[in-house]
Design an enzyme around this catalytic site. Structure first.
Site, short mmCIF file in Angstrom:
data_model
loop_
_atom_site.label_atom_id
_atom_site.label_comp_id
_atom_site.label_asym_id
_atom_site.label_seq_id
_atom_site.Cartn_x
_atom_site.Cartn_y
_atom_site.Cartn_z
N ASN A 285 74.14 -27.05 70.47
CA ASN A 285 73.79 -26.08 71.51
C ASN A 285 74.09 -24.70 70.94
O ASN A 285 74.69 -24.57 69.87
CB ASN A 285 74.54 -26.34 72.81
CG ASN A 285 76.03 -26.28 72.63
OD1 ASN A 285 76.58 -25.24 72.30
ND2 ASN A 285 76.69 -27.42 72.79
N GLY B 140 76.71 -36.40 72.79
CA GLY B 140 75.60 -36.95 72.01
C GLY B 140 75.84 -36.93 70.51
O GLY B 140 76.95 -37.14 70.04
N VAL B 141 74.78 -36.64 69.79
CA VAL B 141 74.86 -36.66 68.32
C VAL B 141 75.77 -35.52 67.81
O VAL B 141 76.44 -35.68 66.79
CB VAL B 141 73.45 -36.63 67.70
CG1 VAL B 141 72.76 -35.30 67.88
CG2 VAL B 141 73.49 -37.02 66.24
N ASP B 142 75.79 -34.42 68.52
CA ASP B 142 76.65 -33.29 68.16
C ASP B 142 78.13 -33.74 68.15
O ASP B 142 78.86 -33.48 67.17
CB ASP B 142 76.42 -32.17 69.20
CG ASP B 142 76.99 -30.83 68.80
OD1 ASP B 142 77.38 -30.67 67.63
OD2 ASP B 142 77.05 -29.93 69.68
N SER C 8 66.63 -32.95 71.22
CA SER C 8 66.32 -32.66 72.64
C SER C 8 66.00 -33.88 73.51
O SER C 8 65.76 -33.71 74.70
CB SER C 8 65.15 -31.66 72.79
OG SER C 8 65.57 -30.35 72.49
N THR C 9 65.99 -35.09 72.94
CA THR C 9 65.57 -36.24 73.75
C THR C 9 66.73 -36.92 74.47
O THR C 9 66.52 -37.94 75.13
CB THR C 9 64.84 -37.30 72.90
OG1 THR C 9 65.77 -37.89 71.98
CG2 THR C 9 63.66 -36.71 72.16
N GLY C 10 67.92 -36.37 74.36
CA GLY C 10 69.08 -36.95 75.05
C GLY C 10 69.45 -36.08 76.24
O GLY C 10 68.72 -36.00 77.23
N ILE C 11 70.55 -35.40 76.12
CA ILE C 11 71.08 -34.55 77.20
C ILE C 11 70.07 -33.48 77.62
O ILE C 11 70.03 -33.09 78.79
CB ILE C 11 72.44 -33.94 76.73
CG1 ILE C 11 73.48 -35.07 76.58
CG2 ILE C 11 72.93 -32.85 77.69
CD1 ILE C 11 74.70 -34.72 75.76
N1 AR6 Z 1 73.06 -40.76 65.46
C1 AR6 Z 1 71.75 -40.48 65.68
N2 AR6 Z 1 71.27 -40.12 66.88
C2 AR6 Z 1 72.15 -40.05 67.91
C3 AR6 Z 1 73.53 -40.32 67.76
C4 AR6 Z 1 73.97 -40.68 66.47
N3 AR6 Z 1 75.25 -40.94 66.22
N4 AR6 Z 1 74.12 -40.15 68.98
C5 AR6 Z 1 73.15 -39.82 69.85
N5 AR6 Z 1 71.95 -39.77 69.22
P1 AR6 Z 1 71.59 -35.50 72.31
P2 AR6 Z 1 69.97 -33.12 72.83
C6 AR6 Z 1 70.60 -39.46 69.72
O1 AR6 Z 1 71.97 -35.64 73.73
O2 AR6 Z 1 69.14 -33.86 73.81
C7 AR6 Z 1 75.06 -32.05 73.02
O3 AR6 Z 1 76.08 -31.99 73.97
C8 AR6 Z 1 70.32 -39.71 71.17
O4 AR6 Z 1 70.02 -41.07 71.41
O5 AR6 Z 1 72.63 -35.73 71.26
O6 AR6 Z 1 69.29 -32.23 71.82
C9 AR6 Z 1 74.83 -30.70 72.34
O7 AR6 Z 1 76.05 -30.01 72.17
C10 AR6 Z 1 69.10 -38.83 71.39
O8 AR6 Z 1 67.91 -39.54 71.11
O9 AR6 Z 1 70.96 -34.03 71.98
C11 AR6 Z 1 73.92 -30.00 73.31
O10 AR6 Z 1 74.63 -29.41 74.35
C12 AR6 Z 1 69.24 -37.71 70.35
O11 AR6 Z 1 70.37 -38.09 69.54
C13 AR6 Z 1 73.05 -31.12 73.84
O12 AR6 Z 1 73.84 -32.31 73.69
C14 AR6 Z 1 69.50 -36.36 70.94
O13 AR6 Z 1 70.37 -36.49 72.04
C15 AR6 Z 1 71.81 -31.28 73.03
O14 AR6 Z 1 70.98 -32.23 73.67
#
Ligand code: AR6
Length: 178
Positions: A27, A35-37, A124-127
Site C-alpha cells: 500500500n 496478504g502477500v505484503d 489487487s485481487t485480495g484485500i
Molecule cells: N504468495 C503469493 N500470493 C499471495 C500470498 C503469498 N504468500 N499471500 C497472499 N497472496 P493481497 P491486494 C495473494 O490482499 O489485493 C495488504 O494489506 C492473494 O491470494 O495481498 O493488492 C497491503 O498492505 C491475492 O490473490 O493484495 C495493501 O494494504 C494476491 O496475493 C493491500 O493488502 C493479492 O492480495 C493490497 O491488497
C-alpha cells in the site's frame, strides 16, 4: 526465446520461490500490511521495512501504479519491488490502467536492476477486491507488451496463492499466444 515461454503461471507462496526480484502488492505507506505484503515482510525480516521507511521519508507516499525497490532480506531474491495496486471501485476510469502500470513499471525497474527472473503476486485481487478475471487479462497483456521489447527479463512468474486465480490465469494464458 520468444515471449510465449517467458511467462509462467505457478501455484504457491511467492516468498518460497527463488528469483531475482519479488514484486510486492503493498500500500502507499510501504509500512507493511496483510496478504502477500504481510507474508513478504514476515519472511524477509526487518531490513526490508527499514529501507521502506527511508523511501517514505524521501517521497511521502508511493502513488498507485508506481514502484520502489528495496533489499529482499532473508527472501530468496536480490530485491523486493514494492508496488501499489488500485483499490477496486475507487477510481473506475483509471483502475485498469493503474493496474497495468504496476506490472510494466515493476518490470522496467527490474530490468534497470539487471534482474532476469521476476515473480508477481496477483496484484489487487485480495484485500483490494479487483475482479480476478479482469486482473488476469490486464496482467498478462502488460507483461506481454513489456517483454516483447525488453531483452533483460528472461522469465516472469505469476505466482498464484489461491486456486481461483491459478485456474483463471491458466485458462487466460493457454487460450492466447504470448
Ligand atoms: N504468495 C503469493 N500470493 C499471495 C500470498 C503469498 N504468500 N499471500 C497472499 N497472496 P493481497 P491486494 C495473494 O490482499 O489485493 C495488504 O494489506 C492473494 O491470494 O495481498 O493488492 C497491503 O498492505 C491475492 O490473490 O493484495 C495493501 O494494504 C494476491 O496475493 C493491500 O493488502 C493479492 O492480495 C493490497 O491488497
Amino acid at each position: 526465446m520468444n515471449s510465449s515461454n517467458k511467462i509462467e503461471v505457478v501455484k504457491g507462496d511467492i516468498t518460497k520461490i527463488e528469483v531475482d526480484a519479488i514484486v510486492n502488492a503493498a500500500n502507499s505507506s510501504l509500512m507493511g500490511g496483510g496478504g502477500v505484503d504481510g507474508a513478504i515482510h514476515r519472511a524477509g525480516g526487518p531490513s526490508i521495512l527499514e529501507e521502506c521507511e527511508t523511501i517514505i521519508q524521501k517521497i511521502g507516499k508511493l502513488p498507485t501504479g508506481e514502484v520502489a525497490a528495496t533489499n529482499a532480506g532473508n527472501l530468496p531474491a536480490k530485491y523486493v519491488i514494492h508496488t501499489v495496486g488500485p483499490i477496486y471501485g475507487r477510481n473506475p476510469e483509471k483502475e485498469n490502467e493503474l493496474l497495468a502500470n504496476c506490472y510494466s513499471n515493476a518490470l522496467k525497474l527490474a530490468s534497470e536492476l539487471n534482474c532476469r527472473i521476476v515473480s508477481f503476486p496477483n496484484i489487487s485481487t485480495g484485500i483490494y477486491h479487483f475482479p480476478k478475471t479482469t486482473a488476469a487479462k490486464i496482467s498478462l497483456a502488460a507483461i506481454r507488451e513489456f517483454i516483447a521489447k525488453n531483452k533483460t527479463i528472461e522469465k516472469v512468474l505469476l505466482v498464484c496463492y489461491d486456486s481461483e486465480n491459478y485456474e483463471i490465469l491458466k485458462t487466460e494464458i493457454s487460450g492466447k499466444i504470448y
